[in-house]
Design a protein around this motif. Structure first.
Motif, PDB file in Angstrom:
ATOM      1  N   ILE A   1      -7.474   8.726   5.629  1.00 18.72           N
ATOM      2  CA  ILE A   1      -8.772   7.904   5.432  1.00 18.72           C
ATOM      3  C   ILE A   1      -9.865   8.746   5.241  1.00 18.72           C
ATOM      4  N   GLN A   2     -10.355   9.946   5.736  1.00 11.91           N
ATOM      5  CA  GLN A   2     -11.364  10.758   5.406  1.00 11.91           C
ATOM      6  C   GLN A   2     -11.208  11.389   4.178  1.00 11.91           C
ATOM      7  N   GLY A   3     -10.114  11.594   3.822  1.00  9.67           N
ATOM      8  CA  GLY A   3      -9.911  12.247   2.535  1.00  9.67           C
ATOM      9  C   GLY A   3      -9.365  11.239   1.482  1.00  9.67           C
ATOM     10  N   MET A   4      -9.708   9.868   1.612  1.00  8.83           N
ATOM     11  CA  MET A   4      -9.260   9.070   0.633  1.00  8.83           C
ATOM     12  C   MET A   4      -9.839   9.363  -0.837  1.00  8.83           C
ATOM     13  N   SER A   5     -10.870   9.726  -1.062  1.00  8.76           N
ATOM     14  CA  SER A   5     -11.345  10.010  -2.430  1.00  8.76           C
ATOM     15  C   SER A   5     -10.645  10.904  -3.229  1.00  8.76           C
ATOM     16  N   LEU A   6     -10.187  12.026  -2.495  1.00  9.48           N
ATOM     17  CA  LEU A   6      -9.370  13.189  -2.892  1.00  9.48           C
ATOM     18  C   LEU A   6      -7.980  12.696  -3.146  1.00  9.48           C
ATOM     19  N   ILE A   7      -7.412  11.906  -2.280  1.00 12.38           N
ATOM     20  CA  ILE A   7      -6.110  11.399  -2.350  1.00 12.38           C
ATOM     21  C   ILE A   7      -5.990  10.680  -3.510  1.00 12.38           C
ATOM     22  N   GLN A   8      -6.789   9.642  -3.771  1.00 17.17           N
ATOM     23  CA  GLN A   8      -6.732   8.765  -5.121  1.00 17.17           C
ATOM     24  C   GLN A   8      -7.124   9.612  -6.329  1.00 17.17           C
ATOM     25  N   LEU A   9      -8.129  10.564  -6.336  1.00 19.59           N
ATOM     26  CA  LEU A   9      -8.418  11.170  -7.581  1.00 19.59           C
ATOM     27  C   LEU A   9      -7.118  12.185  -8.002  1.00 19.59           C
ATOM     28  N   MET A  10      -6.560  12.587  -7.100  1.00 16.65           N
ATOM     29  CA  MET A  10      -5.419  13.526  -7.422  1.00 16.65           C
ATOM     30  C   MET A  10      -4.022  12.792  -7.351  1.00 16.65           C
ATOM     31  N   ARG A  11      -4.323  11.383  -7.242  1.00 14.47           N
ATOM     32  CA  ARG A  11      -2.851  10.602  -7.508  1.00 14.47           C
ATOM     33  C   ARG A  11      -1.934  10.948  -6.445  1.00 14.47           C
ATOM     34  N   GLN A  12      -2.262  11.218  -5.198  1.00 15.09           N
ATOM     35  CA  GLN A  12      -1.279  11.554  -4.115  1.00 15.09           C
ATOM     36  C   GLN A  12      -0.948  10.618  -3.252  1.00 15.09           C
ATOM     37  N   GLU A  13      -1.243   9.390  -3.623  1.00 16.96           N
ATOM     38  CA  GLU A  13      -1.060   8.130  -2.865  1.00 16.96           C
ATOM     39  C   GLU A  13       0.521   8.125  -2.238  1.00 16.96           C
ATOM     40  N   GLN A  14       1.489   8.024  -3.087  1.00 21.81           N
ATOM     41  CA  GLN A  14       2.649   8.344  -2.757  1.00 21.81           C
ATOM     42  C   GLN A  14       3.413   9.218  -1.958  1.00 21.81           C
ATOM     43  N   ALA A  15       2.819  10.350  -2.461  1.00 17.89           N
ATOM     44  CA  ALA A  15       2.908  11.400  -1.391  1.00 17.89           C
ATOM     45  C   ALA A  15       2.721  11.379  -0.025  1.00 17.89           C
ATOM     46  N   PHE A  16       1.323  10.784   0.166  1.00 20.21           N
ATOM     47  CA  PHE A  16       0.843  10.708   1.425  1.00 20.21           C
ATOM     48  C   PHE A  16       1.585   9.585   2.325  1.00 20.21           C
ATOM     49  N   SER A  17       2.068   8.556   1.534  1.00 21.36           N
ATOM     50  CA  SER A  17       2.492   7.498   1.996  1.00 21.36           C
ATOM     51  C   SER A  17       3.957   7.871   2.362  1.00 21.36           C
ATOM     52  N   LYS A  18       4.675   8.608   1.620  1.00 22.61           N
ATOM     53  CA  LYS A  18       5.904   9.355   2.298  1.00 22.61           C
ATOM     54  C   LYS A  18       5.783  10.178   3.405  1.00 22.61           C
ATOM     55  N   GLN A  19       4.852  10.930   3.475  1.00 21.63           N
ATOM     56  CA  GLN A  19       4.642  11.633   4.815  1.00 21.63           C
ATOM     57  C   GLN A  19       4.320  10.815   6.019  1.00 21.63           C
ATOM     58  N   PHE A  20       3.713   9.658   5.956  1.00 14.42           N
ATOM     59  CA  PHE A  20       3.333   8.882   6.861  1.00 14.42           C
ATOM     60  C   PHE A  20       4.389   8.102   7.306  1.00 14.42           C
ATOM     61  N   SER A  21       5.429   7.592   6.174  1.00 12.72           N
ATOM     62  CA  SER A  21       6.690   7.013   6.506  1.00 12.72           C
ATOM     63  C   SER A  21       7.583   7.777   7.344  1.00 12.72           C
ATOM     64  N   SER A  22       7.521   9.084   6.836  1.00  4.55           N
ATOM     65  CA  SER A  22       8.351  10.082   7.641  1.00  4.55           C
ATOM     66  C   SER A  22       8.170  10.438   9.099  1.00  4.55           C
ATOM     67  N   LEU A  23       6.745  10.121   9.266  1.00  9.73           N
ATOM     68  CA  LEU A  23       6.516  10.454  10.798  1.00  9.73           C
ATOM     69  C   LEU A  23       6.626   9.120  11.640  1.00  9.73           C
ATOM     70  N   THR A  24       6.519   8.028  10.744  1.00 13.41           N
ATOM     71  CA  THR A  24       6.767   6.715  11.742  1.00 13.41           C
ATOM     72  C   THR A  24       8.320   6.390  12.040  1.00 13.41           C
ATOM     73  N   ARG A  25       9.010   7.077  10.843  1.00 12.15           N
ATOM     74  CA  ARG A  25      10.546   6.925  10.968  1.00 12.15           C
ATOM     75  C   ARG A  25      11.023   7.870  12.215  1.00 12.15           C
ATOM     76  N   ARG A  26      10.499   8.921  12.301  1.00 14.98           N
ATOM     77  CA  ARG A  26      10.955   9.850  13.309  1.00 14.98           C
ATOM     78  C   ARG A  26      10.343   9.504  14.649  1.00 14.98           C
ATOM     79  N   HIS A  27       9.209   8.789  14.457  1.00 13.48           N
ATOM     80  CA  HIS A  27       8.833   8.224  15.966  1.00 13.48           C
ATOM     81  C   HIS A  27       9.497   6.891  16.514  1.00 13.48           C
ATOM     82  N   LEU A  28       9.915   6.291  15.340  1.00 13.36           N
ATOM     83  CA  LEU A  28      10.850   5.167  15.577  1.00 13.36           C
ATOM     84  C   LEU A  28      12.143   5.730  16.310  1.00 13.36           C
ATOM     85  N   GLU A  29      12.762   6.642  15.587  1.00 15.54           N
ATOM     86  CA  GLU A  29      14.014   7.159  15.946  1.00 15.54           C
ATOM     87  C   GLU A  29      13.708   7.679  17.524  1.00 15.54           C
ATOM     88  N   SER A  30      12.934   8.095  17.717  1.00 10.62           N
ATOM     89  CA  SER A  30      13.002   8.810  19.069  1.00 10.62           C
ATOM     90  C   SER A  30      12.531   7.605  20.388  1.00 10.62           C
TER      91      SER A  30
END
Length: 594
Positions: free
Chosen positions: A211-240
């Motif tokens: 959220i703090q770096g939203m401008s940088l994420i969108q400028l560098m078109r890294q929405e999908q990469a950050f979404s994958k990273q977040f999905s990976s964390l939530t998946r591991r949390h769900l598995e635990s």
């Protein structure tokens, strides 16, 4: 982080918070005892009625009515006292959480800045919010449940032994087996819950940073990469979480139900062998009723182990931060009389391995003007942070007003030296609060400071004036105006040394000239240290230090450094060329417009 299933030191410390108010805790325990006595009395009264009246086929109306009224009254008393004690434990829990949160936040505010160099904001917020909530659950559910059930089971066993010691021995066999299941569950679940809490902190950190770096994420078109990273964390949390749920589903209710079933069959078998002549029907009913009532508390106790484990893991993290090394200051309470600054062979390293500064020597007299220039990463801002006392120097000596910096009291240091940073923070509050920051400053001084930095006209244009809220939709300041506001914060207290860390980077040339005039006036009673890329802002400096890779490579005033034709001369020539090109562009645009 400890690897033990139960960290006894952490548990003892956690329980210590409740013991601060022994009177309140004693009242809660007393209420529990009364509620347990009332609750246990119900089956005993029914046993008395079965063996003394039903078995003899006698039904005196007054006795039956009296027993019925007494039974209803006892159940009502039990329910009321359970309700009151629950309120008491909630009150204790909320008080503990408030105490822990205040202690934790107080420690956070006094941590050295080095503690935040590698601490993501999300993880820190998670400790203050989620981890303290886990402690509240510990007091509300774990402590309350344990005390309630332990007292209830103890009172029940006493009553059961008074009815039949033989049947009581059968029930007592159940308890060690349940304790063994609880210990096994605790050992199995410790690492699982610790992993789950750590992943939750990582999720919070990921959300906060995204959220703090939203401008940088969108400028560098890294929405999908950050979404994958977040999905990976939530998946591991769900598995635990699923792993923990499987453990709970296997070791909690099924095992306890099985053990209680074995105990119930044993009671029936013993009754069948001994016969009603040794154990009355009423006693058997009471024991079966008590066994049912023992089973639920045991299951409840075992289920609370998950909350206990979460609370212990959360407490380890909280206490680790509370016990961390605090920012240390000296005892010298004498206010700074002059803005003298001296550095003698100052060296510094953030990690203790790589030297960021080495062999820095500076001598800034009172009312002096020192400038620091150099390439990005040369150590300019680090040196300014050392002057502010944000980090302890690795070696050498740093003095303010002729006294070692680490000997000065906190208030003396913060009142004597101030900094305006390149990207100042603006509170979601009024202009007045953004300038005074909780200090006792009159509106007259605030307006004078705003006038000096050239921001008063802008603030007077707001309908609410100093009461205008910033950052909440009423008014938003530009990057340059934020820097002017930060400078006004400093000017209301008149420090002896003022550090400007690229503070004029986002200011237009007209405003910069206005600030230069204000600084020249302020130099009548303070020293100034300026970190600058734009060399036009430091041409009047008494001394300019050129830093490269943490060391001073050139020093002198503007004319002396130009005469050396070194790195400073190269920087100046490049900036002059850039300004010349900018003027040509502006002139061309003006001619085209004409």
């Amino acid at each position: 982080m400890t690897g033990k299933a139960v960290n006894k030191a952490v548990l003892k410390r956690l329980l210590g918070y409740a013991l601060h108010d022994k009177k309140k805790l004693a009242i809660a325990v007393g209420l529990l005892l009364v509620a347990s006595l009332a609750d246990v009395s119900g089956p005993w009264m029914i046993q008395h009625f079965i063996d003394n009246y039903i078995a003899k086929d006698e039904y005196p109306l007054d006795m039956v009515a009296g027993l019925a009224l007494a039974y209803i009254a006892l159940m009502g008393i039990a329910a009321w006292f359970k309700y009151v004690q629950a309120l008491r434990f909630n009150e204790i829990a909320i008080g503990v959480v408030q105490t822990v949160r205040k202690q934790l936040f107080g420690k956070v505010l006094n941590q050295p800045l080095s503690a935040f160099d590698y601490m993501p904001t999300g993880k820190l917020i998670s400790r203050i919010t989620n981890d303290t909530e886990a402690i509240k659950d510990f007091y509300v559910f774990v402590i309350g449940t344990v005390l309630k059930n332990v007292i209830f089971i103890s009172v029940m066993l006493v009553v059961m032994s008074m009815l039949s010691w033989r049947l009581t021995m059968v029930v007592l066999v159940l308890l060690p087996a349940v304790v063994a299941v609880m210990v096994l569950y605790q050992r199995k679940s410790a690492d699982a819950y610790r992993k789950m809490r750590d992943l939750l902190a990582d999720i919070n950190a990921s959300m906060s940073e995204s959220i703090q770096g939203m401008s940088l994420i969108q400028l560098m078109r890294q929405e999908q990469a950050f979404s994958k990273q977040f999905s990976s964390l939530t998946r591991r949390h769900l598995e635990s979480q699923i792993g923990v749920m499987k453990l709970n589903g296997l070791m909690l209710r099924p095992l306890i139900d099985f053990l209680s079933g074995v105990a119930l069959l044993s009671l029936v078998a013993l009754f069948g062998i001994s016969g009603a002549e040794l154990v009355g029907v009423g006693v058997l009913y009471a024991f079966i009723s008590y066994l049912g009532r023992v089973t639920e508390p045991l299951i409840e106790l075992t289920q609370q182990l998950s909350l206990l484990q979460q609370a212990l893991v959360a407490s380890e993290r909280i206490f680790g931060f509370i016990d961390a090394k605090q920012q240390r200051y000296g005892d010298d309470a004498l206010p700074m009389a002059a803005g003298r600054l001296e550095c003698r062979d100052v060296a510094f390293s953030y990690d203790g391995k790589q030297q960021v500064l080495k062999g820095i020597n500076v001598e800034l007299p009172h009312r002096g003007f020192l400038a620091l220039v150099g390439h990005t990463g040369s150590g300019k801002s680090t040196l300014a942070s050392l002057m502010m006392g944000f980090y302890p120097i690795t070696s050498g000596e740093l003095k303010l007003d002729g006294r070692p910096l680490d000997s000065l009291e906190h208030s003396v240091l913060r009142e004597g030296i101030a900094m305006v940073q390149q990207d100042p923070h603006v509170l979601n509050d009024t202009v007045r609060e953004n300038v005074c920051l909780g200090r006792d400053v009159s509106d007259t001084l605030i307006w004078q400071a705003l006038e000096k930095v050239g921001l008063s006209e802008q603030i007077r244009a707001y309908q609410q004036g100093l009461d205008t809220r910033l950052g909440s939709g009423e008014a938003n300041l530009s990057a340059g105006q934020k820097q002017l506001l930060a400078m006004a914060r400093v000017l209301v207290v008149q420090p002896k040394i003022l550090i400007l860390d690229e503070a004029t980077a986002n200011i237009d040339s007209g405003t910069e000239h206005h600030i230069q005039q204000a600084l020249n006036a302020l130099r009548q009673d303070m020293s100034i240290v300026v970190i600058a890329h734009r060399l036009s802002t430091i041409m009047e400096a008494d001394e300019i230090l050129v830093l490269s890779h943490g060391a001073v490579t050139e020093r002198g005033n503007h004319q002396q450094l130009l005469a050396q034709e070194g790195h400073y001369w190269q920087m100046y020539q490049l900036q002059q060329a850039g300004e010349h090109l900018h003027q040509i562009e502006e002139q061309g645009v003006a001619e085209l417009s004409a």
